[in-house]
Scaffold this motif. Structure first.
Motif, short mmCIF file in Angstrom:
data_model
loop_
_atom_site.label_atom_id
_atom_site.label_comp_id
_atom_site.label_asym_id
_atom_site.label_seq_id
_atom_site.Cartn_x
_atom_site.Cartn_y
_atom_site.Cartn_z
N LEU A 62 0.86 -1.17 0.00
CA LEU A 62 0.00 0.00 0.00
C LEU A 62 0.90 1.22 0.00
O LEU A 62 1.85 1.30 0.79
CB LEU A 62 -0.90 0.01 1.23
CG LEU A 62 -1.88 1.18 1.36
CD1 LEU A 62 -2.92 1.14 0.24
CD2 LEU A 62 -2.56 1.17 2.73
N VAL A 64 1.47 5.71 -1.24
CA VAL A 64 1.08 7.02 -1.78
C VAL A 64 2.36 7.66 -2.31
O VAL A 64 3.11 8.28 -1.55
CB VAL A 64 0.44 7.92 -0.71
CG1 VAL A 64 -0.05 9.22 -1.33
CG2 VAL A 64 -0.71 7.21 -0.01
N TRP A 67 -3.57 6.73 -4.16
CA TRP A 67 -3.38 5.56 -3.30
C TRP A 67 -3.28 4.32 -4.16
O TRP A 67 -4.13 4.08 -5.04
CB TRP A 67 -4.55 5.42 -2.33
CG TRP A 67 -4.60 6.47 -1.27
CD1 TRP A 67 -5.14 7.73 -1.37
CD2 TRP A 67 -4.08 6.37 0.06
NE1 TRP A 67 -4.99 8.41 -0.19
CE2 TRP A 67 -4.35 7.60 0.72
CE3 TRP A 67 -3.43 5.36 0.77
CZ2 TRP A 67 -3.98 7.84 2.04
CZ3 TRP A 67 -3.07 5.60 2.09
CH2 TRP A 67 -3.33 6.83 2.70
#
Length: 315
Positions: free
Chosen positions: A178, A180, A203
């Protein structure tokens, strides 16, 4: 002659519209990849050094081939574990071109990895980024467009910094991350009468697995999901089959956007070549001037055969 001028004007107006819409969406989302499973470090800094050796990859993507001013992307990255336990470093350059617009990112990635089990590793990553924006609006002010479409002044290599972060977990067969990549919502320019372009936080969720179907055949499904405020959710699903750890063939689907075919070949245990072709499922894909999108990647791993041999990495 009047009909010819009208056709030229309409074509020019389409180009301007493509520029505005393309730059607006591009400013909200990072570069798009079909072979993301071989280019994870571009979207997640925690991947840096996870291959266990120095790895270099170069990728070229031409989108909507046949359409003047369509996007092109060139990516070069390298990353490696360092001598310090658990530390990984990486650098990358990403250049995106759409019409008279050019964006270049210079990224530095840092990761720290901890052992979570016999096979599992969890990595935390940070990205520092320098962004250069160049827009030559003057290239559009020609022919019948001049005096009929008001365009802003050119933008020359406008600089803006950014930072990103990510987490990444993997075993020999499974991975999930995960991230950004761009956290700062930078406003690139305000004087344009056409639009105001801003960076939006993107994201990314990436995951995949490697199954042994038999001693000679592996199945490698993967998923990439990208979410940006104000833009549709992007979901990429892919399924690859690897024969004898050498030849790779598969297909992918980008939700409500495109189907893709992929082939790859491990020329050696160090060198991989991968090729992908996308076909749009939108109205744009049905146009006669759009021959789909083409992508090629080369990756070289500097594997050192010292001590006990490690398990081969398939992602």
């Amino acid at each position: 002659m009047e009909r010819i001028n009208l056709a030229v004007f309409q074509k020019g107006l389409v180009l301007v519209s493509l520029l505005v819409l393309g730059f607006w969406s591009h400013a909200q989302q990072d570069a798009q990849y079909t072979q993301y499973m071989y280019n994870t470090v571009s979207v997640n800094p925690a991947y840096a050094g996870s291959r266990g050796h120095l790895s270099i990859a170069a990728l070229y993507r031409s989108q909507w081939v046949g359409l003047d001013g369509a996007p092109e992307t060139q990516t070069l990255n390298l990353h490696t574990p360092m001598g310090y336990r658990g530390v990984g470093l990486g650098v990358s350059i990403v250049n995106d071109v759409i019409g008279p617009t050019s964006e270049t990112y210079f990224d530095v990635d840092f990761s720290y990895t901890i052992q979570t089990g016999i096979d599992g590793k969890l990595s935390f990553g940070l990205k520092a980024s320098a962004h250069l924006l160049d827009i030559q609006f003057s290239q559009l002010e020609t022919g019948t467009l001049q005096g009929q479409v008001t365009l802003p002044s050119d933008i020359d290599n406008r600089f803006s910094p950014n930072v990103g972060a990510g987490i990444y977990y993997h075993t020999d067969r499974f991975y999930a991350g995960l991230s950004v990549p761009r956290m700062l919502e930078t406003e690139h320019f305000e004087e344009s009468s056409l639009s105001t372009a801003r960076e939006r936080m993107s994201w990314y969720l990436i995951t995949g697995y490697v199954w042994d179907l038999n001693p000679f055949l592996k199945f490698k499904p993967a998923l990439l999901t990208k979410w940006v405020e104000g833009a549709p959710l992007q979901v990429d699903l892919s399924a690859n089959f690897m024969f004898n750890d050498k030849f790779i063939v598969g297909a992918a689907y980008r939700w409500d956007a495109a189907f893709s075919g992929m082939v790859g070949f491990n020329i050696s245990d160090k060198l991989l070549i991968g090729i992908a072709h996308d076909r749009e499922t939108t109205d744009l894909g049905a146009t006669t001037f759009n021959d789909g999108s083409f992508e090629i990647i080369l990756r070289y791993d500097f594997i050192q055969r010292l001590g006990n041999l490690k398990s081969p990495r398939f992602f």
